[in-house]
Design a protein around this motif. Structure first.
Motif, PDB file in Angstrom:
ATOM      1  N   LEU A   1      -5.746  -5.015 -13.928  1.00  0.00           N
ATOM      2  CA  LEU A   1      -6.330  -4.285 -12.798  1.00  0.00           C
ATOM      3  C   LEU A   1      -5.274  -3.705 -11.867  1.00  0.00           C
ATOM      4  O   LEU A   1      -5.433  -2.622 -11.344  1.00  0.00           O
ATOM      5  CB  LEU A   1      -7.274  -5.187 -11.994  1.00  0.00           C
ATOM      6  N   CYS A   2      -4.197  -4.468 -11.645  1.00  0.00           N
ATOM      7  CA  CYS A   2      -3.194  -3.931 -10.722  1.00  0.00           C
ATOM      8  C   CYS A   2      -1.973  -3.396 -11.455  1.00  0.00           C
ATOM      9  O   CYS A   2      -1.158  -2.704 -10.869  1.00  0.00           O
ATOM     10  CB  CYS A   2      -2.795  -4.948  -9.667  1.00  0.00           C
TER      11      CYS A   2
ATOM     12  N   ASP B   1       0.464  -5.251 -12.820  1.00  0.00           N
ATOM     13  CA  ASP B   1       1.627  -6.157 -12.851  1.00  0.00           C
ATOM     14  C   ASP B   1       1.792  -6.665 -14.279  1.00  0.00           C
ATOM     15  O   ASP B   1       0.837  -7.171 -14.878  1.00  0.00           O
ATOM     16  CB  ASP B   1       1.418  -7.355 -11.917  1.00  0.00           C
TER      17      ASP B   1
ATOM     18  N   ASP C   1       1.520  -2.447  -3.230  1.00  0.00           N
ATOM     19  CA  ASP C   1       2.247  -2.548  -1.958  1.00  0.00           C
ATOM     20  C   ASP C   1       1.834  -1.388  -1.055  1.00  0.00           C
ATOM     21  O   ASP C   1       1.664  -1.557   0.151  1.00  0.00           O
ATOM     22  CB  ASP C   1       3.761  -2.550  -2.205  1.00  0.00           C
TER      23      ASP C   1
ATOM     24  N   HIS D   1      -5.942   1.004 -11.410  1.00  0.00           N
ATOM     25  CA  HIS D   1      -6.072   1.956 -12.533  1.00  0.00           C
ATOM     26  C   HIS D   1      -7.330   2.803 -12.409  1.00  0.00           C
ATOM     27  O   HIS D   1      -7.604   3.632 -13.262  1.00  0.00           O
ATOM     28  CB  HIS D   1      -5.991   1.248 -13.875  1.00  0.00           C
TER      29      HIS D   1
ATOM     30  N   LEU E   1       4.068 -10.830   5.509  1.00  0.00           N
ATOM     31  CA  LEU E   1       3.910 -10.704   4.061  1.00  0.00           C
ATOM     32  C   LEU E   1       5.222 -10.227   3.424  1.00  0.00           C
ATOM     33  O   LEU E   1       5.734 -10.843   2.507  1.00  0.00           O
ATOM     34  CB  LEU E   1       2.776  -9.734   3.714  1.00  0.00           C
TER      35      LEU E   1
ATOM     36  N   CYS F   1       4.399  -5.120  -8.509  1.00  0.00           N
ATOM     37  CA  CYS F   1       4.552  -4.883  -7.079  1.00  0.00           C
ATOM     38  C   CYS F   1       5.653  -5.785  -6.525  1.00  0.00           C
ATOM     39  O   CYS F   1       6.161  -6.667  -7.212  1.00  0.00           O
ATOM     40  CB  CYS F   1       3.229  -5.157  -6.370  1.00  0.00           C
ATOM     41  N   ALA F   2       5.999  -5.536  -5.275  1.00  0.00           N
ATOM     42  CA  ALA F   2       7.082  -6.291  -4.636  1.00  0.00           C
ATOM     43  C   ALA F   2       6.783  -7.786  -4.631  1.00  0.00           C
ATOM     44  O   ALA F   2       7.671  -8.610  -4.850  1.00  0.00           O
ATOM     45  CB  ALA F   2       7.274  -5.788  -3.205  1.00  0.00           C
ATOM     46  N   ILE F   3       5.515  -8.130  -4.395  1.00  0.00           N
ATOM     47  CA  ILE F   3       5.147  -9.546  -4.298  1.00  0.00           C
ATOM     48  C   ILE F   3       5.306 -10.240  -5.657  1.00  0.00           C
ATOM     49  O   ILE F   3       5.876 -11.331  -5.756  1.00  0.00           O
ATOM     50  CB  ILE F   3       3.689  -9.684  -3.791  1.00  0.00           C
TER      51      ILE F   3
ATOM     52  N   HIS G   1       5.207   0.089  -5.605  1.00  0.00           N
ATOM     53  CA  HIS G   1       4.063  -0.150  -6.478  1.00  0.00           C
ATOM     54  C   HIS G   1       2.780   0.156  -5.706  1.00  0.00           C
ATOM     55  O   HIS G   1       2.694  -0.112  -4.498  1.00  0.00           O
ATOM     56  CB  HIS G   1       4.083  -1.617  -6.920  1.00  0.00           C
TER      57      HIS G   1
ATOM     58  N   ARG H   1      -3.966 -10.392  -2.951  1.00  0.00           N
ATOM     59  CA  ARG H   1      -2.599 -10.373  -3.478  1.00  0.00           C
ATOM     60  C   ARG H   1      -2.163 -11.712  -4.076  1.00  0.00           C
ATOM     61  O   ARG H   1      -1.046 -11.830  -4.566  1.00  0.00           O
ATOM     62  CB  ARG H   1      -1.611  -9.945  -2.375  1.00  0.00           C
TER      63      ARG H   1
ATOM     64  N   GLU I   1      -2.892 -14.446   3.925  1.00  0.00           N
ATOM     65  CA  GLU I   1      -3.648 -13.483   4.729  1.00  0.00           C
ATOM     66  C   GLU I   1      -4.267 -12.387   3.856  1.00  0.00           C
ATOM     67  O   GLU I   1      -5.133 -11.650   4.288  1.00  0.00           O
ATOM     68  CB  GLU I   1      -2.677 -12.878   5.766  1.00  0.00           C
ATOM     69  N   PHE I   2      -3.776 -12.269   2.625  1.00  0.00           N
ATOM     70  CA  PHE I   2      -4.202 -11.174   1.743  1.00  0.00           C
ATOM     71  C   PHE I   2      -4.713 -11.732   0.420  1.00  0.00           C
ATOM     72  O   PHE I   2      -4.014 -11.693  -0.594  1.00  0.00           O
ATOM     73  CB  PHE I   2      -3.023 -10.212   1.479  1.00  0.00           C
TER      74      PHE I   2
END
Lengths: 152, 428
Positions: free
Chosen positions: A38-39, A41, B367, B383, A7, A65-67, B364, A126, A122-123
């Motif tokens: 929700l996340c 981003d 991650d 959140h 990943l 996030c990194a992705i 983040h 994400r 796989e995720f």
């Protein structure tokens, strides 16, 4: 850690740390905001498309996030200098790459550099991180008037 | 693929001296929870997402199974034996749960889907007929969305105004401000017993006393309180207290609203249907007494029985002992995590429940969540259904480790090691 390395590939980590085409594009003729509440981003895509439908410049900024960040960064590199149609085709290839079954072989010739995102399969949670920038770019190209794009 | 931990690594055993907090034999408790024996991604499961939902002891799972195998029938209806047995088991569950929270009468405990439904019931059944333009509802800045949105909807519908009690940087309510927000127009105060993000335990007794001086009633969201603290609704002095079964080691889909009998008795039904009536003609109906008035349709009978089994399980140890053990574990977690480079612990109120929210510089939360998942560690990221709280602390999202009494110091250590791996993986 093998799966994890799949990943968080070096290329992804590099683009996360040093995102390319990062920062607002002044006088951009198209701009779109992408947000996954929700996340958390949150990014903006800025585009310049000339009369020949060529993407002459593309930038992004925001946080995530990194992705999501690496995906946005690689995307800007990939579609800069391409026609809007080529960018849309790349969107389709990326979308099917990250949403395909884990054991589907990755066609390196077709996806090129984007193959580093194969680990996202796989995720499933994400996928929305990886595709946010792409959906936002596509919407900017389509000139849709929705104020905000989300992949949640 | 399910691999038992025994095949992979030795069972997690509490360190020497660890069982002193509350006198719990945690090693034996862990064996009561079948899921804690499974592996995740070929590693032992380290479940630190208890504030989202807790795992279930075998006794709860078996109680539900036994109901369906031996007693299953609809309640309050047939005269046949199974219906009597099911009715008895359901009402017995209500009694057990009433005792667990020291409710004066078991009829004051209404079975609902969970805390969310309880909040909506109070908003509709209690506030809706009593609120109008100029009236006020008070909530706090640390509330879960489920204790914000129903009140916003109520205000939209009635013209009432929503007031918010601020919190300080540690995550403690500003009681002075709370006192000044209260006035004779205050209809209801809605407050969490404990915050799902900060872990802060709010002074319900004091807040209830203040509210009552102005004729306002107090609704307590006990979703995060009941799993960690002894709850005595009479001691708390509140008017309504709600909690969810699945956060209390019971099944999903069941929860409880406790309310003062006089208040409940004065409330109109929330949903219409079978069971909740006294008599029905085609023109009109009269409604059943409390609590049946609020339990329209066939309820989650097995859920109520499962929740009662969870309460029986907790009573084996006592909530005081559970709280004492968790206090020690939380203190250890805070100490270990505070030493992590670049970490920011969010929520540092004294006396908090065992929830640790944190942010890491340059990583983040999503991650963090994925990398910890690869180590078999389940934490919550995002959140946390508390967006106003995220804004208050200036972050888009946080990671959160939340502990139950089956968690151990070894697991805290694994979390700290896992956080170290985040740096390693993301580099920089």
């Amino acid at each position: 850690m093998t799966e994890l390395r799949e990943l968080y590939q070096q290329v992804i980590l590099d683009h996360n740390r040093n995102p390319r085409n990062f920062g607002a594009l002044e006088n951009a003729d198209r701009h779109k905001e992408g947000y996954n509440p929700l996340c958390g981003d949150h990014l903006h895509i800025y585009l310049n498309v000339d009369g020949e439908d060529l993407i002459t410049d593309i930038h992004f900024d925001g946080s995530g996030c990194a992705i999501s960040k690496a995906s946005a960064s690689l995307m800007t590199q990939m579609v800069k200098g391409k026609t809007a149609q080529e960018a849309r085709d790349a969107f389709e290839r990326f979308q099917s790459l990250v949403t395909s079954e884990m054991d589907t072989p990755v066609d390196l010739e077709e996806v090129g550099k984007l193959a580093v995102f194969a680990g996202v399969r796989e995720f499933p949670m994400r996928v929305k991180c990886a595709t946010l920038a792409w959906h936002t770019m596509k919407s900017a190209l389509d000139g849709k008037h929705d104020s905000q794009i989300t992949t949640e | 693929m399910t691999v038992t931990v025994a095949q992979q690594r030795p069972m997690i055993s509490p360190q020497v001296g660890q069982t002193t907090g509350g006198g719990l034999d945690v090693e034996s408790i862990r064996r009561d929870f079948p899921i804690l024996g499974r592996a995740v991604r070929d590693r032992r499961l380290i479940y630190l997402d208890n504030a989202a939902t807790t795992q279930k002891p075998r006794s709860v799972i078996e109680a539900i199974e036994r109901f369906y195998e031996e007693d299953n029938a609809n309640i309050h209806r047939g005269v046949h034996l199974l219906s009597q047995q099911a009715t008895f088991a359901y009402e017995r569950a209500r009694g057990r749960i009433a005792t667990f929270i020291n409710a004066p009468e078991s009829s004051e405990c209404i079975f609902l889907r969970g805390t969310t439904e309880a909040t909506n019931l109070v908003a509709h059944g209690y506030c809706r007929p009593r609120c109008g333009p100029g009236d006020e509802i008070i909530i706090t800045h640390m509330e879960h969305h489920s204790n914000i949105v129903p009140w916003q909807l109520l205000c939209e519908a009635t013209g009432a105004t929503l007031r918010v009690v601020p919190i300080d940087d540690e995550g403690v309510l500003d009681l002075k401000e709370y006192e000044s927000l209260l006035n004779d127009k205050t209809c209801l105060v809605a407050v969490a017993h404990a915050s799902n993000v900060l872990g802060t335990v709010n002074p319900i007794r004091q807040m209830s006393e203040f509210a009552h001086r102005h004729g306002a009633v107090v609704f307590v969201d006990g979703a995060q309180g009941a799993p960690h603290l002894p709850v005595d609704v009479q001691e708390l002095g509140c008017d309504f207290y709600a909690f969810s079964g699945h956060k209390l080691f019971g099944p999903t889909g069941i929860g409880v609203l406790w309310g003062q009998h006089a208040l409940l008795d004065d409330m109109s039904p929330y949903e219409g249907g079978g069971s909740m009536i006294q008599s029905v003609t085609l023109e009109s109906s009269t409604y059943a007494d409390v609590p049946t008035r609020f339990e329209a349709g066939t309820p989650d009978i097995s859920g109520a029985i499962g929740l009662s089994a969870a309460v029986d399980y907790l009573n084996r140890f006592g909530m005081e002992a559970i709280a004492a053990y968790e206090d020690e574990l939380l203190e250890y977690a805070h100490q270990r995590l505070a030493d992590v480079d670049g970490i920011r612990l969010i929520g540092t109120a004294p006396g908090k429940v065992s929830v640790v929210a944190f942010a890491l510089a340059d990583a983040h939360p999503h991650d963090i969540g994925t990398i910890l998942d690869m180590e078999g560690i389940a934490v919550r990221t995002g959140h946390h259904c508390a967006q106003p709280l995220m804004s208050r602390f200036g972050v888009p999202a946080m990671a959160r480790a939340s502990f139950a009494f089956y968690n151990t110091r070894d697991e805290v250590d694994a979390l700290v090691t896992g956080i170290g791996k985040i740096r390693e993986v993301l580099g920089g």
